[in-house]
Design an enzyme around this catalytic site. Structure first.
Site, PDB file in Angstrom:
ATOM      1  N   ASN A  38       0.757  -1.247  -0.051  1.00 34.40           N
ATOM      2  CA  ASN A  38      -0.058   0.001   0.096  1.00 34.40           C
ATOM      3  C   ASN A  38       0.879   1.174   0.024  1.00 34.40           C
ATOM      4  O   ASN A  38       1.683   1.449   0.804  1.00 34.40           O
ATOM      5  CB  ASN A  38      -0.925  -0.024   1.393  1.00 34.40           C
ATOM      6  CG  ASN A  38      -2.090   0.671   1.103  1.00 34.40           C
ATOM      7  OD1 ASN A  38      -2.273   1.618   0.051  1.00 34.40           O
ATOM      8  ND2 ASN A  38      -3.041   0.727   1.901  1.00 34.40           N
ATOM      9  N   HIS A 123     -15.548  -4.738  10.652  1.00 33.89           N
ATOM     10  CA  HIS A 123     -15.203  -3.594  11.097  1.00 33.89           C
ATOM     11  C   HIS A 123     -16.242  -2.601  11.574  1.00 33.89           C
ATOM     12  O   HIS A 123     -16.949  -2.059  10.564  1.00 33.89           O
ATOM     13  CB  HIS A 123     -14.214  -2.837  10.090  1.00 33.89           C
ATOM     14  CG  HIS A 123     -12.940  -3.508  10.064  1.00 33.89           C
ATOM     15  ND1 HIS A 123     -11.795  -2.562   9.853  1.00 33.89           N
ATOM     16  CD2 HIS A 123     -12.427  -4.688  10.155  1.00 33.89           C
ATOM     17  CE1 HIS A 123     -10.603  -3.355   9.826  1.00 33.89           C
ATOM     18  NE2 HIS A 123     -10.943  -4.622  10.034  1.00 33.89           N
ATOM     19  N   ARG A 148     -14.518  -5.717  15.270  1.00 32.04           N
ATOM     20  CA  ARG A 148     -13.744  -4.722  15.998  1.00 32.04           C
ATOM     21  C   ARG A 148     -14.390  -3.302  15.881  1.00 32.04           C
ATOM     22  O   ARG A 148     -15.382  -3.113  14.976  1.00 32.04           O
ATOM     23  CB  ARG A 148     -12.427  -4.292  14.600  1.00 32.04           C
ATOM     24  CG  ARG A 148     -11.323  -3.508  15.231  1.00 32.04           C
ATOM     25  CD  ARG A 148     -10.221  -3.406  14.240  1.00 32.04           C
ATOM     26  NE  ARG A 148     -10.744  -2.320  13.409  1.00 32.04           N
ATOM     27  CZ  ARG A 148      -9.765  -1.637  12.390  1.00 32.04           C
ATOM     28  NH1 ARG A 148      -8.451  -2.252  12.373  1.00 32.04           N
ATOM     29  NH2 ARG A 148     -10.137  -0.566  11.686  1.00 32.04           N
ATOM     30  N   TYR A 160      -8.516   7.563  12.999  1.00 34.51           N
ATOM     31  CA  TYR A 160      -8.182   6.139  12.412  1.00 34.51           C
ATOM     32  C   TYR A 160      -9.236   5.054  12.552  1.00 34.51           C
ATOM     33  O   TYR A 160      -9.696   5.015  13.725  1.00 34.51           O
ATOM     34  CB  TYR A 160      -6.895   5.534  12.791  1.00 34.51           C
ATOM     35  CG  TYR A 160      -6.762   4.044  12.134  1.00 34.51           C
ATOM     36  CD1 TYR A 160      -6.402   3.816  10.963  1.00 34.51           C
ATOM     37  CD2 TYR A 160      -6.997   2.888  13.026  1.00 34.51           C
ATOM     38  CE1 TYR A 160      -6.296   2.634  10.544  1.00 34.51           C
ATOM     39  CE2 TYR A 160      -6.722   1.822  12.677  1.00 34.51           C
ATOM     40  CZ  TYR A 160      -6.673   1.573  11.523  1.00 34.51           C
ATOM     41  OH  TYR A 160      -6.719   0.370  10.917  1.00 34.51           O
ATOM     42  N   ASP A 211      -8.212  -1.510  17.456  1.00 33.15           N
ATOM     43  CA  ASP A 211      -6.884  -1.347  16.854  1.00 33.15           C
ATOM     44  C   ASP A 211      -6.423   0.128  17.406  1.00 33.15           C
ATOM     45  O   ASP A 211      -7.137   1.085  17.230  1.00 33.15           O
ATOM     46  CB  ASP A 211      -6.997  -1.270  15.519  1.00 33.15           C
ATOM     47  CG  ASP A 211      -5.586  -1.335  14.624  1.00 33.15           C
ATOM     48  OD1 ASP A 211      -4.651  -1.041  15.226  1.00 33.15           O
ATOM     49  OD2 ASP A 211      -5.814  -1.038  13.651  1.00 33.15           O
ATOM     50  N   HIS A 213      -3.161   1.106  16.520  1.00 31.18           N
ATOM     51  CA  HIS A 213      -2.567   1.621  15.269  1.00 31.18           C
ATOM     52  C   HIS A 213      -1.267   2.199  15.645  1.00 31.18           C
ATOM     53  O   HIS A 213      -1.059   3.485  15.124  1.00 31.18           O
ATOM     54  CB  HIS A 213      -3.484   2.484  14.368  1.00 31.18           C
ATOM     55  CG  HIS A 213      -3.301   2.216  13.008  1.00 31.18           C
ATOM     56  ND1 HIS A 213      -2.751   3.108  12.238  1.00 31.18           N
ATOM     57  CD2 HIS A 213      -3.513   1.142  12.274  1.00 31.18           C
ATOM     58  CE1 HIS A 213      -2.630   2.593  11.046  1.00 31.18           C
ATOM     59  NE2 HIS A 213      -3.147   1.343  10.889  1.00 31.18           N
ATOM     60  N   GLU A 237      -4.941  -4.277  19.659  1.00 29.63           N
ATOM     61  CA  GLU A 237      -3.929  -4.518  18.235  1.00 29.63           C
ATOM     62  C   GLU A 237      -3.083  -3.204  18.086  1.00 29.63           C
ATOM     63  O   GLU A 237      -3.381  -2.154  18.404  1.00 29.63           O
ATOM     64  CB  GLU A 237      -4.785  -4.460  17.153  1.00 29.63           C
ATOM     65  CG  GLU A 237      -3.824  -4.755  15.868  1.00 29.63           C
ATOM     66  CD  GLU A 237      -5.122  -4.602  14.642  1.00 29.63           C
ATOM     67  OE1 GLU A 237      -4.542  -4.078  13.457  1.00 29.63           O
ATOM     68  OE2 GLU A 237      -6.216  -4.942  14.734  1.00 29.63           O
ATOM     69  N   GLU A 263       1.184  -6.520  11.636  1.00 28.19           N
ATOM     70  CA  GLU A 263       0.619  -6.448  10.143  1.00 28.19           C
ATOM     71  C   GLU A 263       1.585  -5.988   9.325  1.00 28.19           C
ATOM     72  O   GLU A 263       1.659  -5.962   8.107  1.00 28.19           O
ATOM     73  CB  GLU A 263      -0.472  -5.593   9.998  1.00 28.19           C
ATOM     74  CG  GLU A 263      -0.419  -4.219  10.579  1.00 28.19           C
ATOM     75  CD  GLU A 263      -1.774  -3.543  10.240  1.00 28.19           C
ATOM     76  OE1 GLU A 263      -1.864  -2.358   9.844  1.00 28.19           O
ATOM     77  OE2 GLU A 263      -2.838  -3.978  10.994  1.00 28.19           O
ATOM     78  N   ARG A 284       0.004 -11.108  13.713  1.00 27.82           N
ATOM     79  CA  ARG A 284      -0.801 -10.515  12.572  1.00 27.82           C
ATOM     80  C   ARG A 284      -0.148 -10.456  11.201  1.00 27.82           C
ATOM     81  O   ARG A 284      -0.575  -9.949  10.445  1.00 27.82           O
ATOM     82  CB  ARG A 284      -1.434  -9.380  13.019  1.00 27.82           C
ATOM     83  CG  ARG A 284      -2.338  -9.298  14.210  1.00 27.82           C
ATOM     84  CD  ARG A 284      -3.097  -8.325  14.440  1.00 27.82           C
ATOM     85  NE  ARG A 284      -4.199  -7.992  13.172  1.00 27.82           N
ATOM     86  CZ  ARG A 284      -4.379  -7.297  12.550  1.00 27.82           C
ATOM     87  NH1 ARG A 284      -3.524  -6.270  12.090  1.00 27.82           N
ATOM     88  NH2 ARG A 284      -5.181  -7.495  11.436  1.00 27.82           N
ATOM     89  N   HIS A 313      -3.593  -9.807   9.138  1.00 27.74           N
ATOM     90  CA  HIS A 313      -3.971  -8.731   8.757  1.00 27.74           C
ATOM     91  C   HIS A 313      -4.755  -9.019   7.520  1.00 27.74           C
ATOM     92  O   HIS A 313      -4.777  -9.733   6.626  1.00 27.74           O
ATOM     93  CB  HIS A 313      -3.013  -7.653   8.357  1.00 27.74           C
ATOM     94  CG  HIS A 313      -3.259  -6.450   7.728  1.00 27.74           C
ATOM     95  ND1 HIS A 313      -4.077  -5.407   8.209  1.00 27.74           N
ATOM     96  CD2 HIS A 313      -2.987  -5.978   6.395  1.00 27.74           C
ATOM     97  CE1 HIS A 313      -4.028  -4.409   7.403  1.00 27.74           C
ATOM     98  NE2 HIS A 313      -3.417  -4.475   6.353  1.00 27.74           N
ATOM     99  N   ASP A 317      -6.269  -3.473   1.453  1.00 25.98           N
ATOM    100  CA  ASP A 317      -5.114  -3.097   0.679  1.00 25.98           C
ATOM    101  C   ASP A 317      -4.344  -4.587   0.417  1.00 25.98           C
ATOM    102  O   ASP A 317      -3.169  -4.664  -0.139  1.00 25.98           O
ATOM    103  CB  ASP A 317      -3.859  -2.285   1.593  1.00 25.98           C
ATOM    104  CG  ASP A 317      -3.673  -2.824   2.847  1.00 25.98           C
ATOM    105  OD1 ASP A 317      -4.331  -3.669   3.586  1.00 25.98           O
ATOM    106  OD2 ASP A 317      -2.537  -2.539   3.268  1.00 25.98           O
ATOM    107  N   GLU A 340      -8.796 -11.255   9.958  1.00 18.93           N
ATOM    108  CA  GLU A 340      -9.501  -9.929   9.647  1.00 18.93           C
ATOM    109  C   GLU A 340     -10.133 -10.099   8.324  1.00 18.93           C
ATOM    110  O   GLU A 340      -9.607 -10.537   7.154  1.00 18.93           O
ATOM    111  CB  GLU A 340      -8.469  -8.726   9.576  1.00 18.93           C
ATOM    112  CG  GLU A 340      -9.058  -7.345   9.258  1.00 18.93           C
ATOM    113  CD  GLU A 340      -8.038  -6.346   9.317  1.00 18.93           C
ATOM    114  OE1 GLU A 340      -8.474  -5.115   9.636  1.00 18.93           O
ATOM    115  OE2 GLU A 340      -6.861  -6.775   9.396  1.00 18.93           O
ATOM    116  N   TRP A 403       1.195   7.229  12.455  1.00 15.47           N
ATOM    117  CA  TRP A 403      -0.128   7.094  11.812  1.00 15.47           C
ATOM    118  C   TRP A 403      -0.697   5.752  12.079  1.00 15.47           C
ATOM    119  O   TRP A 403      -1.894   5.497  12.540  1.00 15.47           O
ATOM    120  CB  TRP A 403      -0.069   7.371  10.365  1.00 15.47           C
ATOM    121  CG  TRP A 403      -1.891   7.360   9.865  1.00 15.47           C
ATOM    122  CD1 TRP A 403      -2.778   8.329   9.717  1.00 15.47           C
ATOM    123  CD2 TRP A 403      -2.307   6.240   9.186  1.00 15.47           C
ATOM    124  NE1 TRP A 403      -3.888   7.774   9.313  1.00 15.47           N
ATOM    125  CE2 TRP A 403      -3.535   6.584   9.102  1.00 15.47           C
ATOM    126  CE3 TRP A 403      -1.882   4.997   8.734  1.00 15.47           C
ATOM    127  CZ2 TRP A 403      -4.445   5.610   8.369  1.00 15.47           C
ATOM    128  CZ3 TRP A 403      -2.760   4.168   8.120  1.00 15.47           C
ATOM    129  CH2 TRP A 403      -4.055   4.309   7.870  1.00 15.47           C
TER     130      TRP A 403
END
Length: 403
Positions: A38, A123, A148, A160, A211, A213, A237, A263, A284, A313, A317, A340, A403
Site C-alpha cells: 500500500n 469492522h 472490531r 483512524y 486497533d 494503530h 492491536e 501487520e 498478525r 491482517h 490493501d 481480519e 499514523w
C-alpha cells in the site's frame, strides 16, 4: 517437471491499487500471487519485473522451497517490505500452480483442514459511540462472531478506522498524503466508554477487538489495556510501535488484555523475540508482506510452540489473492486465531473472481484447485493505476506522530 515459461506483473485499480504476479508454466498451468504494498505499489512491480522475473524463467515451478531460498538468500539484500512482498507474490503463485497440478485446493496440500472454517471479524465504526454500536449490531445480525470497534474521538476532526461508508474503508485516499491531528489524552478517555456501551448492547457472546494503530507509548498502552479489562476484549492491536520489542514487556506488566501485533512485519525475525518471550498473544503477519505461505508457515510454527495464535491482517490493501491464500493457511494450521475480513468492492471482486465464501461468521477458501482465484485481465486493464498515499499523523502541537 513443470518449468516456468513466463511471468508478468499486472497493475490494476478497481477502487484501489493492486499488483498481481501471474506465472505460466510450459505445460499450461498458471498461478497468481499478490504483490500489493500500500502506497509503494510500483516499487514492488519494478522489483519483480526488473529483478525477479528474469531469474525465474526456465526454473522448475514445483521447487517452491528452493526458489524461496534463491530469492531470499541469493539476493544478498535480505528482508524489507519490498523484497518480501515480491518473494511472497512468487511463492503464492507457485503454491497456486502446485495445487492446480495436484487437482486439490491448497489447504489439502498444507495438511488438510484443522477446522470447519476460519472465524473472521468485521469492522464496526462510526463518528460517535452510538454510530459504532449501531454498525456493530448489523454485523452481529449477519452472523459475525467477532467485531472490531473504532469510534470517533471527541475533539478530533478525524480518527483512524472511522470510514465514510458503513462497510468499505480505504485510508489511502489522496494523491499526496493527507495530514490528521492526534491527541493521545483525548483518545484514551474515549475507548473504555465505547467498550462499556458495546457490551451492554452486544452482550458477552461476541468477541470485541480494537486497533490502537501504533499510537501509544508502552505505559499508555498498559493503562488502556487495564481500562479495557472489565470488558474482556479479544485483543488490543498494535498498541505501540514494535521496532523495540522489549517495549511489550512493559505493557505485559500492567495488563492482562491480550495483545496482537505484526501487520507490518516482513520476516520471522520481526516476531521472534515477541513470540519466544510470550509478549504477545496473536501474530498478525500477512501472507503477502511476510514472504508468502512458505515463510508465514514458519512464523506460525514458532508461534505454536508458545501458544501464540494467528490473527492475520486482512484489510482491503490486500487483494483477494491474499485473502484466498490466508484462508487456506488459516484453515490448515493448528494455532489459527482469527482472520481480519474487510469486504472488497464489487469492482474488485469482478476483477478477481474467487471461490472463498462467508457464512455464519466463518470463511472458507472453497475447494477449487490451487488458491481458487483468477484475474480477469481484460477487466483489470480498464482500471489504470492511480497514485494513492496513506495519511500521516501529527500531534496537536504539530509534531509528526505514528499514523
Amino acid at each position: 517437471m513443470s518449468r516456468i515459461a513466463s511471468a508478468r506483473v499486472i497493475v490494476t485499480s478497481p477502487g484501489r491499487n493492486f499488483v498481481t504476479l501471474k506465472i505460466e508454466t510450459d505445460d499450461g498451468l498458471t498461478g497468481l500471487g499478490d504483490a500489493t504494498l500500500n502506497g509503494r505499489e510500483l516499487a514492488v512491480a519494478s522489483y519483480l519485473s526488473d529483478h525477479v522475473i528474469p531469474c525465474l524463467i526456465g526454473r522448475d515451478a514445483h521447487r517452491i522451497e528452493d526458489l524461496w531460498q534463491y530469492l531470499y538468500r541469493g539476493a544478498y539484500w535480505r528482508r524489507g517490505p519490498v523484497t518480501m512482498t515480491a518473494i511472497a507474490a512468487v511463492d503464492m503463485a507457485l503454491w497456486d500452480i502446485k495445487g492446480k497440478a495436484a487437482g486439490l485446493p491448497l489447504y489439502q496440500l498444507l495438511g488438510g483442514a484443522s477446522r470447519e472454517g476460519c472465524m473472521v471479524y468485521g469492522h464496526a465504526n462510526g463518528a460517535t459511540i452510538e454510530e459504532t454500536i449501531d454498525n456493530a449490531l448489523h454485523y452481529k445480525e449477519q452472523g459475525y462472531r467477532a467485531i472490531r470497534l473504532q469510534a470517533g474521538v471527541p475533539g478530533l476532526a478525524t480518527t483512524y478506522g472511522v470510514s465514510k461508508d458503513r462497510y468499505f474503508y480505504e485510508p489511502a485516499d489522496a494523491d499526496l498524503p493527507t495530514e490528521a491531528v492526534w491527541s493521545t489524552e483525548k483518545y484514551l478517555r474515549s475507548v473504555a466508554p465505547l467498550f462499556e456501551k458495546a457490551r451492554d448492547a452486544l452482550g458477552w457472546d461476541v468477541h470485541l477487538l480494537h486497533d490502537v494503530h501504533h499510537r501509544l507509548t508502552p505505559i499508555e498502552a498498559g493503562r488502556l489495556g487495564r481500562d479495557l479489562e472489565p470488558f474482556r476484549p479479544f485483543w488490543m492491536e498494535d498498541p505501540t510501535p514494535a521496532e523495540n520489542q522489549e517495549a511489550f514487556r512493559l505493557i505485559r506488566q500492567h495488563t492482562t488484555t491480550p495483545i496482537a501485533v505484526g501487520e507490518i512485519f516482513n520476516s520471522i525475525w520481526d516476531a521472534k523475540d515477541l513470540i519466544q518471550n510470550q509478549l504477545i498473544d496473536y501474530i498478525r503477519a500477512t501472507v503477502v508482506h511476510a514472504g508468502g505461505l512458505t515463510h508465514l508457515r514458519r512464523i506460525a510454527a514458532l508461534a505454536d510452540l508458545y501458544q501464540v495464535r494467528t490473527g492475520c491482517h486482512g484489510a482491503t490493501d490486500l487483494s483477494p489473492v491474499t485473502m484466498a491464500a490466508a484462508l487456506h493457511f488459516g484453515l490448515s494450521i493448528p494455532n489459527f486465531g482469527v482472520q481480519e475480513y474487510m469486504r472488497h468492492t464489487a469492482e474488485t471482486d469482478a476483477v478477481f473472481p474467487h471461490a472463498y465464501s462467508f457464512a455464519g461468521g466463518l470463511m472458507h477458501p472453497g475447494d477449487a484447485p490451487g488458491l481458487g482465484i483468477e484475474i480477469d485481465e481484460a477487466l483489470a486493464a480498464k482500471h489504470p493505476y492511480k497514485r494513492a498515499y496513506l495519511p500521516v499523523n501529527r500531534l496537536e502541537d504539530g509534531t509528526l506522530w505514528n499514523w
